[in-house]
Design a protein around this motif. Structure first.
Motif, short mmCIF file in Angstrom:
data_model
loop_
_atom_site.label_atom_id
_atom_site.label_comp_id
_atom_site.label_asym_id
_atom_site.label_seq_id
_atom_site.Cartn_x
_atom_site.Cartn_y
_atom_site.Cartn_z
N VAL A 16 0.85 -1.20 0.00
CA VAL A 16 0.00 0.00 0.00
C VAL A 16 0.88 1.25 0.00
O VAL A 16 2.08 1.18 0.31
CB VAL A 16 -0.96 0.04 1.21
CG1 VAL A 16 -1.93 -1.14 1.19
CG2 VAL A 16 -0.22 0.10 2.54
N ALA A 17 0.25 2.37 -0.33
CA ALA A 17 0.94 3.66 -0.31
C ALA A 17 -0.09 4.74 -0.02
O ALA A 17 -1.30 4.55 -0.21
CB ALA A 17 1.62 3.93 -1.64
N ASN A 18 0.41 5.87 0.43
CA ASN A 18 -0.44 7.04 0.57
C ASN A 18 -0.68 7.55 -0.86
O ASN A 18 0.27 7.88 -1.57
CB ASN A 18 0.29 8.10 1.40
CG ASN A 18 -0.50 9.38 1.53
OD1 ASN A 18 -1.20 9.81 0.64
ND2 ASN A 18 -0.36 10.00 2.69
N PRO A 19 -1.93 7.58 -1.31
CA PRO A 19 -2.18 7.95 -2.71
C PRO A 19 -1.74 9.38 -3.05
O PRO A 19 -1.42 9.67 -4.20
CB PRO A 19 -3.69 7.79 -2.86
CG PRO A 19 -4.22 7.89 -1.48
CD PRO A 19 -3.16 7.33 -0.58
N PHE A 20 -1.69 10.26 -2.05
CA PHE A 20 -1.33 11.65 -2.31
C PHE A 20 0.15 11.80 -2.69
O PHE A 20 0.54 12.81 -3.26
CB PHE A 20 -1.69 12.52 -1.11
CG PHE A 20 -3.15 12.40 -0.75
CD1 PHE A 20 -4.12 12.99 -1.54
CD2 PHE A 20 -3.54 11.67 0.35
CE1 PHE A 20 -5.48 12.86 -1.24
CE2 PHE A 20 -4.89 11.52 0.66
CZ PHE A 20 -5.86 12.12 -0.13
N SER A 21 0.95 10.77 -2.44
CA SER A 21 2.35 10.77 -2.87
C SER A 21 2.45 10.73 -4.38
O SER A 21 3.41 11.23 -4.97
CB SER A 21 3.10 9.56 -2.29
OG SER A 21 3.13 9.61 -0.90
N PHE A 22 1.47 10.12 -5.03
CA PHE A 22 1.48 9.95 -6.49
C PHE A 22 0.40 10.76 -7.18
O PHE A 22 0.53 11.10 -8.35
CB PHE A 22 1.31 8.46 -6.84
CG PHE A 22 2.38 7.60 -6.25
CD1 PHE A 22 3.63 7.52 -6.85
CD2 PHE A 22 2.16 6.89 -5.09
CE1 PHE A 22 4.63 6.75 -6.31
CE2 PHE A 22 3.16 6.11 -4.53
CZ PHE A 22 4.40 6.04 -5.14
N PHE A 23 -0.68 11.03 -6.47
CA PHE A 23 -1.83 11.73 -7.04
C PHE A 23 -2.23 12.88 -6.12
O PHE A 23 -3.18 12.77 -5.34
CB PHE A 23 -3.00 10.75 -7.21
CG PHE A 23 -2.64 9.50 -7.98
CD1 PHE A 23 -2.60 9.51 -9.37
CD2 PHE A 23 -2.33 8.33 -7.31
CE1 PHE A 23 -2.25 8.37 -10.07
CE2 PHE A 23 -1.98 7.18 -8.00
CZ PHE A 23 -1.94 7.20 -9.39
N PRO A 24 -1.50 14.00 -6.18
CA PRO A 24 -1.76 15.10 -5.23
C PRO A 24 -3.17 15.69 -5.33
O PRO A 24 -3.66 16.27 -4.37
CB PRO A 24 -0.69 16.14 -5.57
CG PRO A 24 0.04 15.65 -6.76
CD PRO A 24 -0.38 14.25 -7.05
N ASP A 25 -3.83 15.51 -6.47
CA ASP A 25 -5.18 16.06 -6.65
C ASP A 25 -6.29 15.05 -6.29
O ASP A 25 -7.47 15.34 -6.49
CB ASP A 25 -5.37 16.53 -8.09
CG ASP A 25 -4.44 17.68 -8.43
OD1 ASP A 25 -4.06 18.43 -7.52
OD2 ASP A 25 -4.07 17.80 -9.62
N TYR A 26 -5.90 13.90 -5.80
CA TYR A 26 -6.88 12.87 -5.42
C TYR A 26 -7.79 13.41 -4.33
O TYR A 26 -7.32 13.94 -3.32
CB TYR A 26 -6.11 11.64 -4.93
CG TYR A 26 -6.93 10.42 -4.58
CD1 TYR A 26 -7.84 9.86 -5.47
CD2 TYR A 26 -6.75 9.78 -3.35
CE1 TYR A 26 -8.54 8.72 -5.16
CE2 TYR A 26 -7.44 8.63 -3.03
CZ TYR A 26 -8.34 8.11 -3.93
OH TYR A 26 -9.03 6.96 -3.61
N GLU A 27 -9.08 13.30 -4.55
CA GLU A 27 -10.03 13.76 -3.55
C GLU A 27 -11.34 12.99 -3.70
O GLU A 27 -11.68 12.54 -4.79
CB GLU A 27 -10.29 15.26 -3.67
CG GLU A 27 -10.95 15.66 -4.98
CD GLU A 27 -11.22 17.15 -5.07
OE1 GLU A 27 -10.76 17.91 -4.22
OE2 GLU A 27 -11.90 17.53 -6.02
#
Length: 146
Positions: free
Chosen positions: A60-71
């Protein structure tokens, strides 16, 4: 407590570091307790390791590390299940599908894992958001070369 793990062998974990997925994880409904294990010298990727099943661990990963606009907006049922009082209590992770070569690895943005950092209640929630899919390339520059 000492547990057997898929990638780390035997590890000692603190009871306070156990996340409880009351409904289980989709596809693994019997698995209710997991812990987050770091890789040495890495603060991006983790293993979501089952407490009871040594061979069950998800990268797993923090998605904001790769997708800063993820919301996204959590539904009321998830907020209630996790007993979230404010947004700052929620930690978000995404399950990765690791590929060979690693640059082809994808993230499941349609079903993030949400953890209440105050009580360690966790849930993999399914989003009804057409912007997100189960396999987003985490290295989009490399994905365009294909």
């Amino acid at each position: 407590m000492i547990i057997e793990t898929k990638y780390h062998g035997q590890v000692k974990i603190e009871e306070e570091k156990i996340w409880t997925f009351t409904p289980g994880i989709p596809g693994f409904v019997e698995e209710k307790q997991f812990t987050l294990l770091a890789f040495p010298d890495n603060d991006v990727f983790f293993i979501l390791q089952s407490i009871n099943t040594p061979n069950l661990g998800f990268v797993v990963a923090n998605p904001f590390s790769f997708f800063p606009d993820y919301e996204f907006q959590l539904d009321e049922a998830t907020i209630e299940t996790l007993q979230l009082q404010k947004a700052e209590e929620a930690a978000i992770y995404t399950i990765l599908t690791v590929q060979d070569p690693f640059e082809k690895t994808t993230a499941n943005l349609q079903a993030p894992i949400v953890v209440n950092t105050e009580n360690n209640a966790a849930k993999q929630t399914i989003l009804n958001d057409s912007r997100y899919e189960t396999r987003h390339a985490i290295f989009p520059a490399n994905a365009k070369k294909e």
